[in-house]
Design a protein around this motif. Structure first.
Motif, PDB file in Angstrom:
ATOM      1  N   GLN A  83      42.144  37.216  21.822  1.00  0.00           N
ATOM      2  CA  GLN A  83      41.861  36.740  20.468  1.00  0.00           C
ATOM      3  C   GLN A  83      42.263  35.285  20.274  1.00  0.00           C
ATOM      4  O   GLN A  83      41.583  34.540  19.567  1.00  0.00           O
ATOM      5  CB  GLN A  83      42.575  37.630  19.448  1.00  0.00           C
ATOM      6  CG  GLN A  83      41.976  39.026  19.338  1.00  0.00           C
ATOM      7  CD  GLN A  83      42.833  39.980  18.525  1.00  0.00           C
ATOM      8  OE1 GLN A  83      43.963  39.664  18.156  1.00  0.00           O
ATOM      9  NE2 GLN A  83      42.297  41.159  18.240  1.00  0.00           N
ATOM     10  N   HIS A  84      43.356  34.876  20.913  1.00  0.00           N
ATOM     11  CA  HIS A  84      43.858  33.520  20.731  1.00  0.00           C
ATOM     12  C   HIS A  84      43.544  32.600  21.914  1.00  0.00           C
ATOM     13  O   HIS A  84      43.972  31.438  21.912  1.00  0.00           O
ATOM     14  CB  HIS A  84      45.368  33.552  20.497  1.00  0.00           C
ATOM     15  CG  HIS A  84      45.775  34.310  19.276  1.00  0.00           C
ATOM     16  ND1 HIS A  84      45.588  33.819  17.992  1.00  0.00           N
ATOM     17  CD2 HIS A  84      46.326  35.539  19.120  1.00  0.00           C
ATOM     18  CE1 HIS A  84      46.032  34.707  17.114  1.00  0.00           C
ATOM     19  NE2 HIS A  84      46.476  35.767  17.770  1.00  0.00           N
TER      20      HIS A  84
ATOM     21  N   ASP B 149      34.737  27.895  23.022  1.00  0.00           N
ATOM     22  CA  ASP B 149      34.702  29.193  22.355  1.00  0.00           C
ATOM     23  C   ASP B 149      33.914  30.184  23.217  1.00  0.00           C
ATOM     24  O   ASP B 149      32.877  30.705  22.810  1.00  0.00           O
ATOM     25  CB  ASP B 149      34.067  29.082  20.967  1.00  0.00           C
ATOM     26  CG  ASP B 149      34.184  30.374  20.170  1.00  0.00           C
ATOM     27  OD1 ASP B 149      35.075  31.192  20.504  1.00  0.00           O
ATOM     28  OD2 ASP B 149      33.389  30.588  19.245  1.00  0.00           O
TER      29      ASP B 149
ATOM     30  N   SER C 190      44.788  32.625  24.780  1.00  0.00           N
ATOM     31  CA  SER C 190      46.102  32.224  25.282  1.00  0.00           C
ATOM     32  C   SER C 190      46.240  32.570  26.755  1.00  0.00           C
ATOM     33  O   SER C 190      45.961  33.701  27.165  1.00  0.00           O
ATOM     34  CB  SER C 190      47.207  32.930  24.493  1.00  0.00           C
ATOM     35  OG  SER C 190      47.107  32.634  23.117  1.00  0.00           O
TER      36      SER C 190
ATOM     37  N   THR D  80      40.211  44.170  16.047  1.00  0.00           N
ATOM     38  CA  THR D  80      41.665  44.176  15.951  1.00  0.00           C
ATOM     39  C   THR D  80      42.253  45.572  16.156  1.00  0.00           C
ATOM     40  O   THR D  80      43.448  45.712  16.383  1.00  0.00           O
ATOM     41  CB  THR D  80      42.124  43.649  14.574  1.00  0.00           C
ATOM     42  OG1 THR D  80      41.526  44.439  13.540  1.00  0.00           O
ATOM     43  CG2 THR D  80      41.722  42.192  14.413  1.00  0.00           C
TER      44      THR D  80
ATOM     45  N   ARG E 190      45.782  40.343  22.395  1.00  0.00           N
ATOM     46  CA  ARG E 190      46.252  39.131  21.730  1.00  0.00           C
ATOM     47  C   ARG E 190      45.841  37.882  22.512  1.00  0.00           C
ATOM     48  O   ARG E 190      45.407  36.879  21.927  1.00  0.00           O
ATOM     49  CB  ARG E 190      47.771  39.176  21.576  1.00  0.00           C
ATOM     50  CG  ARG E 190      48.344  37.950  20.847  1.00  0.00           C
ATOM     51  CD  ARG E 190      49.839  38.037  20.643  1.00  0.00           C
ATOM     52  NE  ARG E 190      50.588  38.045  21.900  1.00  0.00           N
ATOM     53  CZ  ARG E 190      51.158  39.118  22.414  1.00  0.00           C
ATOM     54  NH1 ARG E 190      51.081  40.294  21.802  1.00  0.00           N
ATOM     55  NH2 ARG E 190      51.817  39.049  23.551  1.00  0.00           N
ATOM     56  N   ASN E 191      45.977  37.925  23.830  1.00  0.00           N
ATOM     57  CA  ASN E 191      45.586  36.773  24.638  1.00  0.00           C
ATOM     58  C   ASN E 191      44.110  36.458  24.479  1.00  0.00           C
ATOM     59  O   ASN E 191      43.707  35.289  24.423  1.00  0.00           O
ATOM     60  CB  ASN E 191      45.910  37.031  26.116  1.00  0.00           C
ATOM     61  CG  ASN E 191      47.398  36.998  26.410  1.00  0.00           C
ATOM     62  OD1 ASN E 191      48.168  36.393  25.664  1.00  0.00           O
ATOM     63  ND2 ASN E 191      47.808  37.646  27.480  1.00  0.00           N
TER      64      ASN E 191
ATOM     65  N   ARG F 279      38.475  34.885  27.767  1.00  0.00           N
ATOM     66  CA  ARG F 279      39.023  33.794  26.974  1.00  0.00           C
ATOM     67  C   ARG F 279      40.442  33.402  27.396  1.00  0.00           C
ATOM     68  O   ARG F 279      40.915  32.316  27.063  1.00  0.00           O
ATOM     69  CB  ARG F 279      39.009  34.172  25.492  1.00  0.00           C
ATOM     70  CG  ARG F 279      37.615  34.168  24.885  1.00  0.00           C
ATOM     71  CD  ARG F 279      37.561  34.806  23.500  1.00  0.00           C
ATOM     72  NE  ARG F 279      38.581  34.295  22.601  1.00  0.00           N
ATOM     73  CZ  ARG F 279      38.502  33.141  21.929  1.00  0.00           C
ATOM     74  NH1 ARG F 279      37.430  32.376  22.071  1.00  0.00           N
ATOM     75  NH2 ARG F 279      39.477  32.758  21.121  1.00  0.00           N
TER      76      ARG F 279
ATOM     77  N   GLU G 159      39.216  26.542  25.517  1.00  0.00           N
ATOM     78  CA  GLU G 159      39.121  26.992  24.127  1.00  0.00           C
ATOM     79  C   GLU G 159      38.070  26.203  23.359  1.00  0.00           C
ATOM     80  O   GLU G 159      37.496  26.686  22.386  1.00  0.00           O
ATOM     81  CB  GLU G 159      40.473  26.837  23.413  1.00  0.00           C
ATOM     82  CG  GLU G 159      41.627  27.547  24.092  1.00  0.00           C
ATOM     83  CD  GLU G 159      42.393  26.619  25.012  1.00  0.00           C
ATOM     84  OE1 GLU G 159      43.569  26.374  24.755  1.00  0.00           O
ATOM     85  OE2 GLU G 159      41.778  26.154  25.989  1.00  0.00           O
TER      86      GLU G 159
END
Length: 390
Positions: free
Chosen positions: A33-34, A204, A36, A346, A30-31, A209, A201
């Motif tokens: 993908q976003h 990209d 974060s 995913t 999740r981190n 990320r 971010e």
């Protein structure tokens, strides 16, 4: 990979890192993908004492040697490589402070870490410069009464805006050589003249990320003498900078191991024809043998760094080269074992691992630089360094 007795303090620390990796692994996808920043991971790292991994015990830290640090980074990377990368920056800068700082600086900065959880980002990279060739620093420290005024730009500062302070590398104004005139200093994030530029971010990025590797500029920032770490040129002369390369080897080599473990478990649950099972088994055995070779090279590099940094260049270059190549090669080979499903980001983590592993190819010293260093030393070259500065 541990070289310690199971009951030794170092083995206990590595086991803590192993447990933390298991706790943070569920957030990694999740981190990524976003893009974060892994806040929860850093709460856990603080609670377990790993933020003080390289802080001497007399200042409340774990006092880990280079081998223990590298093994902990390896374990954390198996949970989330982005977290391992940022942790390597923070813990390596603490090692710099521990060796080069004054007693006052160590007491103050390490107390802030233990009591306020202050994070340190390494601000060494600059736009338009590359560690693949001779690096020309454009960040300048100008002497003024009481300290320096600093001007420059920094990028790829992992932890970025979430760091409390930056460990900044620059050059003394008028110095002809960075090797003799480089200056390192701690600059608080909120210092007047520290201007945030583009966030991570915005770019990209391909991989890593979740590292928040932001850019920022230093516009006439005042740095008092008490925040300057070491004498001019001392960090580069000390050989401590090579610890970054060792940590990169740990981060990217560990990607290969966790990919191998995950794929092995996945394939064991699938029902394949005997011929395909045998083919996978042969490939797995080959990768497992390569993994053991990578681990040996990493331990050799750590041992050489601990014993004689001046003669550690070759083993460190070898470790970084083989570990980073192993990481990305293993991702690519295991994707073929799994087949088309591996590209579904995913559902499968291979896309993240591939993107993260690719970054290892350019982390300093880059793979081409490592190969060049190894070749020059093997041909009898003297005074060869992992990184060169103008």
């Amino acid at each position: 990979m541990s070289t310690f007795d199971a009951a030794s303090p170092s083995a206990v620390i590595v086991e803590i890192a192993h447990t933390v990796a298991q706790q943070i692994a569920c957030d990694a996808q999740r981190n990524h993908q976003h893009a974060s920043f892994p806040h929860r991971a850093y709460v856990i790292l603080s609670e377990t004492g790993l933020l003080g991994l390289t802080v001497p015990a007399k200042y409340g830290g774990l006092g880990s040697d280079p081998i223990t640090q590298a093994l902990c980074i390896w374990e954390i990377s198996k949970g989330d490589p982005a977290v391992a990368n940022t942790l390597s920056m923070h813990t390596t800068t603490q090692r710099f402070i521990a060796e080069l700082g004054t007693e006052e600086q160590k007491a103050r900065l390490f107390h802030e870490l233990s009591s306020e959880r202050k994070l340190t980002a390494a601000a060494t990279s600059e736009p338009g410069a590359s560690f693949q060739d001779k690096f020309e620093m454009k960040t300048v420290f100008t002497p003024v009464p009481g300290g320096y005024r600093v001007h420059g730009q920094k990028h790829f500062c992992s932890i970025g805006r979430y760091a409390d302070r930056y460990f900044v590398l620059g050059k003394l104004e008028g110095s002809e050589s960075a090797n003799r005139g480089s200056i390192t200093a701690i600059i608080p994030r909120e210092s007047r003249g520290v201007q945030k530029e583009e966030r991570w971010e915005t770019y990209d990025p391909l991989g890593m990320r979740a590292t928040a590797s932001d850019s920022f500029s230093l516009n006439n920032v005042f740095v008092p003498h008490e925040d300057v770490i070491g004498a001019p040129g001392q960090l580069l002369a000390s050989g401590l900078f090579a610890m970054f390369a060792i940590c990169y080897a740990a981060v990217y080599g560990a990607i290969g191991e966790v990919v191998l473990e995950w794929t092995r478990e996945y394939l064991q649950k699938k029902i394949y024809e005997p011929a395909r099972v045998a083919k996978h088994e042969r490939a797995y055995i080959g990768l497992q043998m390569h993994l053991e070779y990578v681990k040996r090279r990493l331990l050799e590099a750590c041992d050489a760094f601990s014993q004689d940094r001046a003669n550690a260049v070759l083993p460190i270059a070898r470790a970084k080269l083989v570990a980073c190549n192993f990481g990305i090669d293993t991702v690519l080979e295991t994707m073929q074992m799994i087949g088309g499903s591996s590209i579904f980001g995913t559902q499968f983590p291979h896309g993240r691992w591939l993107a993260d592993a690719a970054v290892g190819q350019i982390m300093p010293p880059s793979q081409t630089r490592c190969s060049e260093v190894i070749e020059r030393i093997n041909k009898g070259g003297k005074g060869v360094t992992l990184l060169e500065f103008l």
